[in-house]
Design a protein around this motif. Structure first.
Motif, PDB file in Angstrom:
ATOM      1  N   ASP A 139       0.747  -1.008   0.364  1.00 39.53           N
ATOM      2  CA  ASP A 139      -0.210  -0.426   0.240  1.00 39.53           C
ATOM      3  C   ASP A 139       0.401   0.724   0.070  1.00 39.53           C
ATOM      4  N   ALA A 140       2.084   1.260   0.703  1.00 39.45           N
ATOM      5  CA  ALA A 140       2.984   2.551   0.537  1.00 39.45           C
ATOM      6  C   ALA A 140       3.440   2.653  -0.303  1.00 39.45           C
ATOM      7  N   VAL A 141       4.011   1.428  -1.427  1.00 39.67           N
ATOM      8  CA  VAL A 141       4.592   1.857  -2.789  1.00 39.67           C
ATOM      9  C   VAL A 141       3.728   2.229  -3.591  1.00 39.67           C
ATOM     10  N   LYS A 142       4.257   3.142  -4.531  1.00 38.93           N
ATOM     11  CA  LYS A 142       3.381   3.222  -6.176  1.00 38.93           C
ATOM     12  C   LYS A 142       3.834   1.967  -7.044  1.00 38.93           C
ATOM     13  N   THR A 143       5.330   1.073  -7.006  1.00 37.47           N
ATOM     14  CA  THR A 143       5.066   0.206  -7.672  1.00 37.47           C
ATOM     15  C   THR A 143       6.083  -0.439  -6.265  1.00 37.47           C
ATOM     16  N   TYR A 169      -5.881  -9.700   1.639  1.00 36.22           N
ATOM     17  CA  TYR A 169      -5.529  -9.115  -0.017  1.00 36.22           C
ATOM     18  C   TYR A 169      -7.371  -8.343  -0.130  1.00 36.22           C
ATOM     19  N   GLU A 170      -6.480  -7.357  -0.947  1.00 36.75           N
ATOM     20  CA  GLU A 170      -8.231  -6.399  -1.814  1.00 36.75           C
ATOM     21  C   GLU A 170      -7.538  -6.137  -2.685  1.00 36.75           C
ATOM     22  N   ASP A 171      -8.975  -6.613  -3.776  1.00 38.66           N
ATOM     23  CA  ASP A 171      -8.393  -6.674  -5.895  1.00 38.66           C
ATOM     24  C   ASP A 171      -7.847  -5.029  -5.831  1.00 38.66           C
ATOM     25  N   SER A 172      -8.914  -4.052  -6.018  1.00 29.59           N
ATOM     26  CA  SER A 172      -8.672  -3.284  -6.252  1.00 29.59           C
ATOM     27  C   SER A 172      -7.434  -2.506  -5.807  1.00 29.59           C
ATOM     28  N   MET A 173      -7.241  -2.643  -4.727  1.00 33.80           N
ATOM     29  CA  MET A 173      -5.535  -2.062  -4.012  1.00 33.80           C
ATOM     30  C   MET A 173      -4.743  -2.933  -4.304  1.00 33.80           C
ATOM     31  N   HIS A 174      -4.577  -4.047  -4.651  1.00 39.08           N
ATOM     32  CA  HIS A 174      -3.013  -4.584  -4.894  1.00 39.08           C
ATOM     33  C   HIS A 174      -2.900  -5.790  -5.800  1.00 39.08           C
ATOM     34  N   THR A 175      -3.723  -5.859  -6.801  1.00 37.11           N
ATOM     35  CA  THR A 175      -3.996  -6.934  -8.103  1.00 37.11           C
ATOM     36  C   THR A 175      -3.206  -5.772  -8.803  1.00 37.11           C
ATOM     37  N   GLY A 176      -3.466  -4.978  -9.204  1.00 36.30           N
ATOM     38  CA  GLY A 176      -2.679  -4.279 -10.208  1.00 36.30           C
ATOM     39  C   GLY A 176      -0.525  -3.969 -10.060  1.00 36.30           C
ATOM     40  N   LYS A 177      -0.419  -3.549  -8.522  1.00 40.11           N
ATOM     41  CA  LYS A 177       1.108  -3.877  -8.005  1.00 40.11           C
ATOM     42  C   LYS A 177       1.057  -4.791  -8.513  1.00 40.11           C
ATOM     43  N   VAL A 233     -13.919 -18.011  10.393  1.00 39.35           N
ATOM     44  CA  VAL A 233     -13.989 -17.180   9.213  1.00 39.35           C
ATOM     45  C   VAL A 233     -15.493 -17.243   8.489  1.00 39.35           C
ATOM     46  N   SER A 234     -15.419 -15.815   8.402  1.00 43.22           N
ATOM     47  CA  SER A 234     -16.551 -14.450   7.120  1.00 43.22           C
ATOM     48  C   SER A 234     -16.195 -15.482   6.469  1.00 43.22           C
ATOM     49  N   PRO A 235     -17.665 -15.302   5.257  1.00 38.04           N
ATOM     50  CA  PRO A 235     -17.304 -16.564   4.595  1.00 38.04           C
ATOM     51  C   PRO A 235     -16.226 -16.108   3.119  1.00 38.04           C
ATOM     52  N   THR A 236     -16.073 -14.628   3.227  1.00 36.12           N
ATOM     53  CA  THR A 236     -15.249 -13.399   2.822  1.00 36.12           C
ATOM     54  C   THR A 236     -14.292 -13.623   3.033  1.00 36.12           C
ATOM     55  N   GLY A 237     -13.650 -14.056   4.465  1.00 34.17           N
ATOM     56  CA  GLY A 237     -12.825 -13.135   5.195  1.00 34.17           C
ATOM     57  C   GLY A 237     -11.145 -14.034   5.589  1.00 34.17           C
ATOM     58  N   GLY A 238     -11.689 -15.971   4.740  1.00 27.56           N
ATOM     59  CA  GLY A 238     -10.234 -15.855   4.801  1.00 27.56           C
ATOM     60  C   GLY A 238      -9.574 -16.710   3.972  1.00 27.56           C
ATOM     61  N   THR A 239      -8.734 -17.246   4.516  1.00 30.66           N
ATOM     62  CA  THR A 239      -7.633 -16.923   3.354  1.00 30.66           C
ATOM     63  C   THR A 239      -7.687 -18.233   2.460  1.00 30.66           C
ATOM     64  N   TRP A 240      -8.431 -19.330   1.815  1.00 27.00           N
ATOM     65  CA  TRP A 240      -9.432 -20.001   1.604  1.00 27.00           C
ATOM     66  C   TRP A 240      -9.837 -18.955   0.425  1.00 27.00           C
ATOM     67  N   TYR A 241     -10.855 -18.251   0.868  1.00 23.77           N
ATOM     68  CA  TYR A 241     -11.892 -17.322  -0.225  1.00 23.77           C
ATOM     69  C   TYR A 241     -10.833 -16.040  -0.826  1.00 23.77           C
ATOM     70  N   ARG A 242      -9.921 -15.418   0.207  1.00 23.60           N
ATOM     71  CA  ARG A 242      -8.749 -14.653  -0.699  1.00 23.60           C
ATOM     72  C   ARG A 242      -7.116 -14.961  -1.349  1.00 23.60           C
ATOM     73  N   SER A 243      -7.519 -16.328  -1.647  1.00 23.09           N
ATOM     74  CA  SER A 243      -6.379 -16.885  -2.504  1.00 23.09           C
ATOM     75  C   SER A 243      -6.454 -17.324  -3.152  1.00 23.09           C
ATOM     76  N   LYS A 244      -8.036 -18.371  -2.987  1.00 25.05           N
ATOM     77  CA  LYS A 244      -9.275 -18.024  -4.872  1.00 25.05           C
ATOM     78  C   LYS A 244      -9.342 -17.077  -5.786  1.00 25.05           C
ATOM     79  N   LEU A 245      -9.283 -16.154  -4.927  1.00 27.71           N
ATOM     80  CA  LEU A 245     -10.578 -14.505  -5.950  1.00 27.71           C
ATOM     81  C   LEU A 245      -8.728 -13.920  -5.984  1.00 27.71           C
ATOM     82  N   MET A 246      -7.132 -14.060  -5.011  1.00 36.36           N
ATOM     83  CA  MET A 246      -6.584 -13.721  -5.971  1.00 36.36           C
ATOM     84  C   MET A 246      -5.811 -14.458  -7.238  1.00 36.36           C
TER      85      MET A 246
END
Length: 342
Positions: free
Chosen positions: A187-191, A208-216, A247-260
């Protein structure tokens, strides 16, 4: 070796801040490294023990321990920044041989022993492990309570990396549960800088948040063949703990890893394989690896992912050492002989 920073004192410019204290320790460590690089290694007749530098900063509540071998300027240098799991101490994370009365946490990660095992495999490198902790024992809580937390995280990484400038190091960002530290840095670096050659999440990509991290991540992975991403997770979505979902349905690493992985698949090709143990998504060049542990019995595998050679695997995956190292991820612990007595 324990370095204690000065207590608060007044100067003409006010109270010393935490990073002024850190720089005092930096100058001390620089002297240690210069001494080691100027022939100290040749004077040691038996296998040298690692030097330990501890930086304890009460102002920003950050505790850093640097485990380094006797530095050889002829070797390449890799700095592994390891963000501690929530609720754990550096001592627990390092691990040691268990004796009667010891806390069980000493036997669940063994990053110290896994580091020593890796040094035997990666003989052409100075492998430095940097343990990253804070007094709250939680990087998410620390970030919430620290003004400009991501910028502070970047400063921590840059400051420690700066200690090793003479060795032209590469950087690994690694974490077990402490992935909030890594995302704070992103989050702290432009690239993401080219010096960061590997990013690893061991059941730790909750933030992990798609909008914040995927592009970088896409930009960084596309910038160099040296850049690797490793993600280890398990199906925590089926775990019931104390009568409630873990964990919540979208809060665990299983969900976040698959989303990433799904988001990265828009830019990179993956080969998928699955069996009763794992679902694997691996890029053809093995630079991007997602190993997702199936969990039909609904068990908690959080610590197992690091204990079963997980730290070793995140460092060796996709490298020339992987097939020669004599280990397997999720296999028997290969580092038992390297566990310290204390």
């Amino acid at each position: 070796m324990l370095i204690k920073t000065p207590s608060d004192r007044r100067t003409n410019s006010g109270v010393w801040n935490g990073w002024q204290r850190l720089f005092i320790a930096v100058f001390f460590l620089a002297g240690v490294l210069v001494f080691q690089g100027c022939g100290a290694r040749q004077k040691v007749s038996s296998p040298p023990q690692a030097t330990e530098i501890r930086l304890d900063n009460p102002v920003n509540q950050v505790i850093i321990k640097i485990d380094l071998p006797v530095m050889d300027p002829a070797k390449s240098t890799t700095l592994v920044f390891f963000a501690l799991p929530n609720g754990n101490s550096i001592e627990w994370t390092e691990g040691k041989k268990m004796v009667a009365g010891d806390d069980w946490h000493y036997d669940i990660q063994h990053i110290g022993a896994q580091t020593r095992y890796l040094r035997q495999v990666m003989k052409d490198q100075n492998l430095v492990t940097v343990y990253l902790a804070n007094r709250l024992k939680s990087w998410p809580a620390w970030k919430r309570q620290t003004p400009n937390g991501p910028a502070e995280i970047r400063r921590i990484v840059d400051s420690v990396t700066g200690m090793f400038t003479a060795y032209q190091p590469s950087v690994v960002l690694n974490s077990h549960s402490g992935g909030s530290f890594i995302f704070g840095y992103i989050d702290a670096v432009k690239t993401i800088p080219d010096i960061v050659e590997r990013i690893c999440f061991i059941d730790s990509d909750y933030g992990y948040e798609d909008s914040m991290h995927t592009g970088k991540l896409v930009q960084w992975l596309s910038a160099s063949e040296k850049h690797h991403l490793n993600v280890l997770a398990y199906n925590d979505s089926v775990v019931i703990y104390n009568g409630k979902p873990l964990v919540s349905p979208t809060g665990g690493t299983w969900y976040r890893s698959k989303l990433m992985q799904q988001r990265l698949s828009n830019s990179f090709r993956f080969e998928h394989s699955a069996d009763t143990a794992f679902s694997r998504f691996i890029s053809p060049d093995k630079r991007i690896v997602f190993l997702l542990k199936e969990n039909p019995e609904g068990k908690i595998y959080h610590t197992e992912q690091v204990a079963r050679n997980g730290f070793i695997h995140t460092l060796l995956s996709g490298t020339k050492y992987e097939k020669k190292a004599g280990y397997s991820y999720w296999g028997n612990r290969v580092y038992d002989a390297f566990i310290s007595d204390k």
